[in-house]
Design an enzyme around this catalytic site. Structure first.
Site, PDB file in Angstrom:
ATOM      1  CB  SER A 139       2.371 -59.430 -15.995  1.00 10.79           C
ATOM      2  OG  SER A 139       1.262 -58.821 -15.190  1.00 10.79           O
ATOM      3  CE1 TYR A 152       3.313 -61.287 -10.285  1.00 13.74           C
ATOM      4  CE2 TYR A 152       1.902 -59.602 -11.175  1.00 13.74           C
ATOM      5  CZ  TYR A 152       2.398 -60.707 -11.429  1.00 13.74           C
ATOM      6  OH  TYR A 152       2.370 -61.048 -11.966  1.00 13.74           O
TER       7      TYR A 152
HETATM    8  P1  NAD Z   1       2.453 -70.707 -11.231  1.00  9.42           P
HETATM    9  O1  NAD Z   1       2.507 -70.506  -9.587  1.00  9.42           O
HETATM   10  O2  NAD Z   1       1.374 -71.892 -11.653  1.00  9.42           O
HETATM   11  O3  NAD Z   1       4.090 -71.281 -10.974  1.00  9.42           O
HETATM   12  C1  NAD Z   1       4.937 -70.562 -10.344  1.00  9.42           C
HETATM   13  C2  NAD Z   1       6.367 -71.208 -10.556  1.00  9.42           C
HETATM   14  O4  NAD Z   1       7.905 -70.536  -9.530  1.00  9.42           O
HETATM   15  C3  NAD Z   1       6.034 -72.569  -9.032  1.00  9.42           C
HETATM   16  O5  NAD Z   1       6.184 -73.735  -9.643  1.00  9.42           O
HETATM   17  C4  NAD Z   1       6.413 -72.044  -8.013  1.00  9.42           C
HETATM   18  O6  NAD Z   1       7.337 -72.999  -7.540  1.00  9.42           O
HETATM   19  C5  NAD Z   1       7.117 -71.278  -8.997  1.00  9.42           C
HETATM   20  N1  NAD Z   1       8.636 -70.293  -7.833  1.00  9.42           N
HETATM   21  C6  NAD Z   1       7.929 -69.061  -6.776  1.00  9.42           C
HETATM   22  N2  NAD Z   1       9.054 -68.728  -6.236  1.00  9.42           N
HETATM   23  C7  NAD Z   1       9.999 -69.376  -6.338  1.00  9.42           C
HETATM   24  C8  NAD Z   1      11.484 -69.617  -4.837  1.00  9.42           C
HETATM   25  N3  NAD Z   1      11.989 -68.504  -4.605  1.00  9.42           N
HETATM   26  N4  NAD Z   1      12.225 -70.404  -6.106  1.00  9.42           N
HETATM   27  C9  NAD Z   1      11.966 -71.357  -7.091  1.00  9.42           C
HETATM   28  N5  NAD Z   1      10.891 -71.520  -7.702  1.00  9.42           N
HETATM   29  C10 NAD Z   1      10.046 -70.725  -6.979  1.00  9.42           C
HETATM   30  O7  NAD Z   1       1.922 -69.787 -11.559  1.00  9.42           O
HETATM   31  P2  NAD Z   1       2.304 -69.101 -12.515  1.00  9.42           P
HETATM   32  O8  NAD Z   1       0.957 -68.390 -12.938  1.00  9.42           O
HETATM   33  O9  NAD Z   1       2.704 -69.828 -13.830  1.00  9.42           O
HETATM   34  O10 NAD Z   1       3.134 -68.061 -13.412  1.00  9.42           O
HETATM   35  C11 NAD Z   1       4.800 -67.685 -13.665  1.00  9.42           C
HETATM   36  C12 NAD Z   1       5.105 -66.685 -14.079  1.00  9.42           C
HETATM   37  O11 NAD Z   1       3.991 -66.144 -15.063  1.00  9.42           O
HETATM   38  C13 NAD Z   1       4.835 -65.389 -12.789  1.00  9.42           C
HETATM   39  O12 NAD Z   1       6.464 -64.586 -12.854  1.00  9.42           O
HETATM   40  C14 NAD Z   1       3.499 -65.104 -12.999  1.00  9.42           C
HETATM   41  O13 NAD Z   1       3.881 -63.455 -12.485  1.00  9.42           O
HETATM   42  C15 NAD Z   1       3.410 -65.241 -14.556  1.00  9.42           C
HETATM   43  N6  NAD Z   1       2.601 -64.859 -14.850  1.00  9.42           N
HETATM   44  C16 NAD Z   1       1.636 -65.246 -14.987  1.00  9.42           C
HETATM   45  C17 NAD Z   1      -0.015 -64.710 -15.078  1.00  9.42           C
HETATM   46  C18 NAD Z   1      -1.710 -65.842 -14.349  1.00  9.42           C
HETATM   47  O14 NAD Z   1      -2.325 -65.031 -14.792  1.00  9.42           O
HETATM   48  N7  NAD Z   1      -1.258 -66.860 -14.221  1.00  9.42           N
HETATM   49  C19 NAD Z   1      -0.639 -63.935 -16.229  1.00  9.42           C
HETATM   50  C20 NAD Z   1       0.880 -62.602 -16.099  1.00  9.42           C
HETATM   51  C21 NAD Z   1       2.279 -63.459 -15.873  1.00  9.42           C
END
Ligand code: NAD
Length: 257
Positions: A139, A152
């Site tokens: 991120s 985070y």
């Molecule tokens: P999201 O919530 O849509 O997806 C995250 C997925 O991880 C979900 O399906 C959830 O069930 C799964 N998950 C969470 N905890 C878990 C666990 N203990 N065991 C198994 N599965 C688990 O979120 P996203 O936005 O797609 O995020 C995905 C990645 O991208 C994350 O690492 C997040 O930090 C990173 N990220 C997201 C953003 C954003 O703006 N959305 C920005 C930068 C980085």
């Protein structure tokens, strides 16, 4: 003699096996579909059974229901993968003085310890085949801090470090390891945050984007999950074999400031 009936070259990840954690939603789903589209067989790992099953169906892959906070569940996942996408993550927002220690610890377990355990588990297969690709979905918060996101920010900075060590150790074995480091991406998680912040501040969702979430981003738009997946796919592709140990910011210029 040349022939016009030669079979087209198979897609570049044909024959490769990928595992995407948190593949049941958002960025992980987009990564699973992109990798499958490039010919890989994809293991979709998520604690959300419905999401994992649905994405595995779309990708023609296999779903695994696992809580990555549980080392025994991690130990039950396939070890014979060529491509590991460490993507699962969660957020908790609170000042340091009020941050629940058990929440801090959970975030480290899911976002640092699980990627470490999965590297430990899958690298022997990659080393044995002298090819592997690790992409860690970090991120902008792996590179910059924001208040109230201690767990985070700490976890994403740790993931960036872990990724670099994997790059150094993997290089002699044909394994690359990189991070992609997005700013805000249009996923269900962020759309919920936009609605909540609009209510709290009494402003429109558009103002939440420009004035709150994207205040430090010169480019005032959310990324789409597919844009992150395209970068992940490039890091698994034939043009990036010498790219390792990097963090690729997809942050609309946030880290340039
Ligand atoms: P999201 O919530 O849509 O997806 C995250 C997925 O991880 C979900 O399906 C959830 O069930 C799964 N998950 C969470 N905890 C878990 C666990 N203990 N065991 C198994 N599965 C688990 O979120 P996203 O936005 O797609 O995020 C995905 C990645 O991208 C994350 O690492 C997040 O930090 C990173 N990220 C997201 C953003 C954003 O703006 N959305 C920005 C930068 C980085």
């Amino acid at each position: 003699m040349t022939s016009n009936s030669a079979a087209p070259a198979p897609p570049f990840l044909h024959g490769r096996v990928a595992m995407v954690t948190g593949g049941g939603s958002g960025i992980g789903r987009a990564c699973a579909l992109a990798l499958a589209g490039a010919g890989a067989t994809v293991h979709v790992v998520d604690r959300d059974a419905e999401g994992a099953k649905s994405v595995a169906g779309e990708a023609g892959g296999r779903s695994h229901v696992a809580d990555l906070a549980d080392p025994d569940a991690v130990a039950s996942l396939p070890a014979d993968v060529d491509i590991l996408i460490n993507n699962a993550g969660l957020q908790h927002i609170a000042p340091l003085t009020e941050f629940p220690p058990e929440r801090f610890e959970l975030i480290q377990r899911v976002m640092v310890t699980a990627p470490f355990l999965l590297l430990r588990r899958t690298l022997p297969h990659m080393y044995a085949h002298r090819w592997g690709r690790v992409v860690n979905v970090s991120s902008v918060h792996g590179l910059r801090a924001s208040p109230y996101k201690s767990a985070y920010v700490a976890a994403k900075h740790a993931l960036e470090g872990l990724s670099k060590v994997a790059a150094l150790e993997g290089a002699p074995h044909g394994v690359t390891s990189n991070c992609v480091s997005p700013g805000y991406v249009r996923t269900p998680l962020v759309e919920g945050q936009v609605r909540d912040q609009a209510d709290v501040h009494g402003i429109t969702p558009a103002q939440v984007l420009t004035d709150v979430l994207l205040a430090r981003s010169p480019v005032k738009r959310l990324l789409e999950p597919e844009e992150v997946a395209a970068a992940v796919l490039w890091l698994c592709g034939p043009q990036s074999a010498s790219v390792t140990g990097i963090s690729l910011p997809l942050d609309g210029g946030w880290t340039a400031g």
